[in-house]
Write a protein that holds these residues in place. Sequence first.
Motif, PDB file in Angstrom:
ATOM      1  N   ARG A  37      52.818  37.032  35.584  1.00 56.77           N
ATOM      2  CA  ARG A  37      53.399  36.949  36.157  1.00 56.77           C
ATOM      3  C   ARG A  37      52.437  38.975  37.466  1.00 56.77           C
ATOM      4  NH1 ARG A  37      58.032  40.594  34.295  1.00 56.77           N
ATOM      5  NH2 ARG A  37      57.670  41.344  36.216  1.00 56.77           N
ATOM      6  N   ASN A  38      51.170  38.343  36.661  1.00 55.40           N
ATOM      7  CA  ASN A  38      49.983  39.338  36.901  1.00 55.40           C
ATOM      8  C   ASN A  38      48.851  38.440  37.371  1.00 55.40           C
ATOM      9  OD1 ASN A  38      49.230  38.643  34.114  1.00 55.40           O
ATOM     10  ND2 ASN A  38      49.032  40.615  33.859  1.00 55.40           N
ATOM     11  N   CYS A  39      47.776  39.424  37.482  1.00 53.79           N
ATOM     12  CA  CYS A  39      46.599  38.838  38.541  1.00 53.79           C
ATOM     13  C   CYS A  39      45.589  38.059  36.414  1.00 53.79           C
ATOM     14  CB  CYS A  39      45.781  39.803  39.048  1.00 53.79           C
ATOM     15  SG  CYS A  39      46.193  39.707  40.352  1.00 53.79           S
ATOM     16  N   ARG A  40      45.882  38.821  35.395  1.00 53.37           N
ATOM     17  CA  ARG A  40      45.137  38.168  34.211  1.00 53.37           C
ATOM     18  C   ARG A  40      45.533  36.552  34.250  1.00 53.37           C
ATOM     19  NH1 ARG A  40      42.444  41.963  30.573  1.00 53.37           N
ATOM     20  NH2 ARG A  40      41.557  40.510  29.124  1.00 53.37           N
ATOM     21  N   ALA A  41      46.864  36.647  34.331  1.00 55.48           N
ATOM     22  CA  ALA A  41      47.388  35.341  33.955  1.00 55.48           C
ATOM     23  C   ALA A  41      47.250  34.829  35.370  1.00 55.48           C
ATOM     24  CB  ALA A  41      48.775  35.594  33.368  1.00 55.48           C
ATOM     25  N   TYR A  42      47.365  34.846  36.031  1.00 56.36           N
ATOM     26  CA  TYR A  42      46.940  34.201  36.584  1.00 56.36           C
ATOM     27  C   TYR A  42      45.771  33.163  37.603  1.00 56.36           C
ATOM     28  CZ  TYR A  42      47.437  31.413  41.632  1.00 56.36           C
ATOM     29  OH  TYR A  42      46.980  30.441  42.934  1.00 56.36           O
ATOM     30  N   VAL A  43      44.524  34.203  37.172  1.00 53.03           N
ATOM     31  CA  VAL A  43      43.217  33.556  37.018  1.00 53.03           C
ATOM     32  C   VAL A  43      43.033  33.035  35.292  1.00 53.03           C
ATOM     33  CG1 VAL A  43      40.528  34.671  36.787  1.00 53.03           C
ATOM     34  CG2 VAL A  43      42.658  36.044  37.634  1.00 53.03           C
ATOM     35  N   GLN A  44      43.477  32.940  34.611  1.00 56.25           N
ATOM     36  CA  GLN A  44      43.385  32.031  33.656  1.00 56.25           C
ATOM     37  C   GLN A  44      43.926  30.596  34.039  1.00 56.25           C
ATOM     38  OE1 GLN A  44      41.662  32.653  31.311  1.00 56.25           O
ATOM     39  NE2 GLN A  44      41.194  30.153  31.080  1.00 56.25           N
ATOM     40  N   LEU A  45      44.898  30.609  34.761  1.00 58.83           N
ATOM     41  CA  LEU A  45      45.795  29.094  35.419  1.00 58.83           C
ATOM     42  C   LEU A  45      44.748  28.545  36.678  1.00 58.83           C
ATOM     43  CD1 LEU A  45      48.693  27.759  35.344  1.00 58.83           C
ATOM     44  CD2 LEU A  45      48.862  29.226  37.754  1.00 58.83           C
ATOM     45  N   VAL A  46      44.245  29.830  37.088  1.00 59.25           N
ATOM     46  CA  VAL A  46      43.727  29.048  38.135  1.00 59.25           C
ATOM     47  C   VAL A  46      42.484  28.501  37.706  1.00 59.25           C
ATOM     48  CG1 VAL A  46      42.000  29.413  40.205  1.00 59.25           C
ATOM     49  CG2 VAL A  46      44.662  30.421  41.000  1.00 59.25           C
ATOM     50  N   ILE A  47      41.415  28.916  36.427  1.00 61.48           N
ATOM     51  CA  ILE A  47      40.552  28.791  36.107  1.00 61.48           C
ATOM     52  C   ILE A  47      40.921  27.300  35.337  1.00 61.48           C
ATOM     53  CG2 ILE A  47      38.310  29.036  34.219  1.00 61.48           C
ATOM     54  CD1 ILE A  47      39.156  31.858  35.081  1.00 61.48           C
ATOM     55  N   ASN A  48      41.677  27.469  34.570  1.00 61.54           N
ATOM     56  CA  ASN A  48      43.157  26.281  33.514  1.00 61.54           C
ATOM     57  C   ASN A  48      42.489  25.318  34.034  1.00 61.54           C
ATOM     58  OD1 ASN A  48      42.157  27.629  31.656  1.00 61.54           O
ATOM     59  ND2 ASN A  48      44.221  27.544  31.236  1.00 61.54           N
ATOM     60  N   ASP A  49      43.343  25.227  35.904  1.00 59.18           N
ATOM     61  CA  ASP A  49      43.305  23.975  36.542  1.00 59.18           C
ATOM     62  C   ASP A  49      42.044  23.319  37.441  1.00 59.18           C
ATOM     63  OD1 ASP A  49      46.264  23.905  36.445  1.00 59.18           O
ATOM     64  OD2 ASP A  49      46.639  25.111  37.998  1.00 59.18           O
ATOM     65  N   ASN A  62      41.340  29.902  47.869  1.00 61.63           N
ATOM     66  CA  ASN A  62      42.964  30.549  48.291  1.00 61.63           C
ATOM     67  C   ASN A  62      43.942  30.975  47.211  1.00 61.63           C
ATOM     68  OD1 ASN A  62      40.923  29.793  50.640  1.00 61.63           O
ATOM     69  ND2 ASN A  62      42.342  28.182  50.757  1.00 61.63           N
ATOM     70  N   GLY A  63      44.580  30.282  46.363  1.00 60.46           N
ATOM     71  CA  GLY A  63      45.128  31.075  45.851  1.00 60.46           C
ATOM     72  C   GLY A  63      45.403  32.130  45.258  1.00 60.46           C
ATOM     73  N   LEU A  64      43.878  32.675  44.797  1.00 61.76           N
ATOM     74  CA  LEU A  64      43.146  34.004  43.946  1.00 61.76           C
ATOM     75  C   LEU A  64      43.472  34.793  45.575  1.00 61.76           C
ATOM     76  CD1 LEU A  64      40.125  32.627  42.323  1.00 61.76           C
ATOM     77  CD2 LEU A  64      42.379  33.298  40.765  1.00 61.76           C
ATOM     78  N   GLU A  65      43.082  34.359  46.574  1.00 66.03           N
ATOM     79  CA  GLU A  65      43.264  35.926  47.649  1.00 66.03           C
ATOM     80  C   GLU A  65      44.111  35.497  47.539  1.00 66.03           C
ATOM     81  OE1 GLU A  65      41.145  36.309  51.667  1.00 66.03           O
ATOM     82  OE2 GLU A  65      41.886  34.977  51.116  1.00 66.03           O
ATOM     83  N   ARG A  66      45.407  34.897  48.066  1.00 64.89           N
ATOM     84  CA  ARG A  66      46.833  34.621  48.121  1.00 64.89           C
ATOM     85  C   ARG A  66      47.782  36.087  47.128  1.00 64.89           C
ATOM     86  NH1 ARG A  66      47.728  30.348  49.050  1.00 64.89           N
ATOM     87  NH2 ARG A  66      48.583  30.025  46.727  1.00 64.89           N
ATOM     88  N   ASN A  67      47.643  35.452  45.625  1.00 63.26           N
ATOM     89  CA  ASN A  67      48.228  35.799  44.529  1.00 63.26           C
ATOM     90  C   ASN A  67      47.158  37.760  44.257  1.00 63.26           C
ATOM     91  OD1 ASN A  67      50.231  34.466  43.650  1.00 63.26           O
ATOM     92  ND2 ASN A  67      48.711  33.283  43.971  1.00 63.26           N
ATOM     93  N   CYS A  68      45.876  38.000  44.487  1.00 66.05           N
ATOM     94  CA  CYS A  68      45.405  39.257  43.452  1.00 66.05           C
ATOM     95  C   CYS A  68      43.654  39.505  44.837  1.00 66.05           C
ATOM     96  CB  CYS A  68      44.418  38.686  42.568  1.00 66.05           C
ATOM     97  SG  CYS A  68      45.509  37.799  40.644  1.00 66.05           S
ATOM     98  N   GLY A  69      44.690  39.263  45.807  1.00 65.80           N
ATOM     99  CA  GLY A  69      43.817  39.762  47.011  1.00 65.80           C
ATOM    100  C   GLY A  69      43.940  41.049  47.048  1.00 65.80           C
ATOM    101  N   VAL A  70      43.103  41.417  48.123  1.00 61.24           N
ATOM    102  CA  VAL A  70      43.440  43.073  48.743  1.00 61.24           C
ATOM    103  C   VAL A  70      45.462  43.313  48.605  1.00 61.24           C
ATOM    104  CG1 VAL A  70      42.597  45.087  50.194  1.00 61.24           C
ATOM    105  CG2 VAL A  70      41.301  43.878  49.672  1.00 61.24           C
ATOM    106  N   GLY A  72      47.326  41.482  47.518  1.00 64.14           N
ATOM    107  CA  GLY A  72      48.042  40.209  46.338  1.00 64.14           C
ATOM    108  C   GLY A  72      49.381  40.925  45.626  1.00 64.14           C
ATOM    109  N   TYR A  73      50.040  39.681  45.522  1.00 65.70           N
ATOM    110  CA  TYR A  73      51.703  40.065  45.164  1.00 65.70           C
ATOM    111  C   TYR A  73      51.466  40.195  43.765  1.00 65.70           C
ATOM    112  CZ  TYR A  73      52.718  36.851  49.179  1.00 65.70           C
ATOM    113  OH  TYR A  73      53.207  37.130  50.801  1.00 65.70           O
ATOM    114  N   SER A  74      49.987  39.759  43.579  1.00 67.03           N
ATOM    115  CA  SER A  74      50.414  39.611  41.348  1.00 67.03           C
ATOM    116  C   SER A  74      49.554  41.157  40.940  1.00 67.03           C
ATOM    117  CB  SER A  74      49.908  38.870  41.141  1.00 67.03           C
ATOM    118  OG  SER A  74      50.388  36.839  41.301  1.00 67.03           O
ATOM    119  N   TRP A  75      49.323  42.071  42.072  1.00 66.28           N
ATOM    120  CA  TRP A  75      48.692  43.086  40.851  1.00 66.28           C
ATOM    121  C   TRP A  75      49.429  43.972  40.330  1.00 66.28           C
ATOM    122  CZ3 TRP A  75      43.659  43.972  39.976  1.00 66.28           C
ATOM    123  CH2 TRP A  75      43.503  43.325  40.905  1.00 66.28           C
TER     124      TRP A  75
END
Length: 78
Positions: A37-49, A62-70, A72-75
């Motif tokens: 639900r937030n960028c910190r959790a999403y970044v770890q998910l992306v790294i694991n995947d 691309n997913g990081l930019e979409r969700n945690c970019g300027v 982003g949906y997850s900020w």
Amino acid sequence: MNKNTVIGLLLAVIVYLLLYRGDPNSKPIYGDTGLPRNCRAYVQLVINDYRARKYNADESFNGLERNCGVHGYSWGLR
């Protein structure tokens, strides 16, 4: 310190404590389904995947930019 200075400092501290909500990304937060639900959790998910070779670097970034970019949906928690 005079009385007005002490009162002013106390009011400033109280206002700060009432208005400060903390950093929404200070710890990973996951929803009921286990999705980030937030960028910190999403970044770890992306790294694991990425490490599991589920996605390549371009797809991961691309997913990081979409969700945690300027824009982003997850900020912030919605």
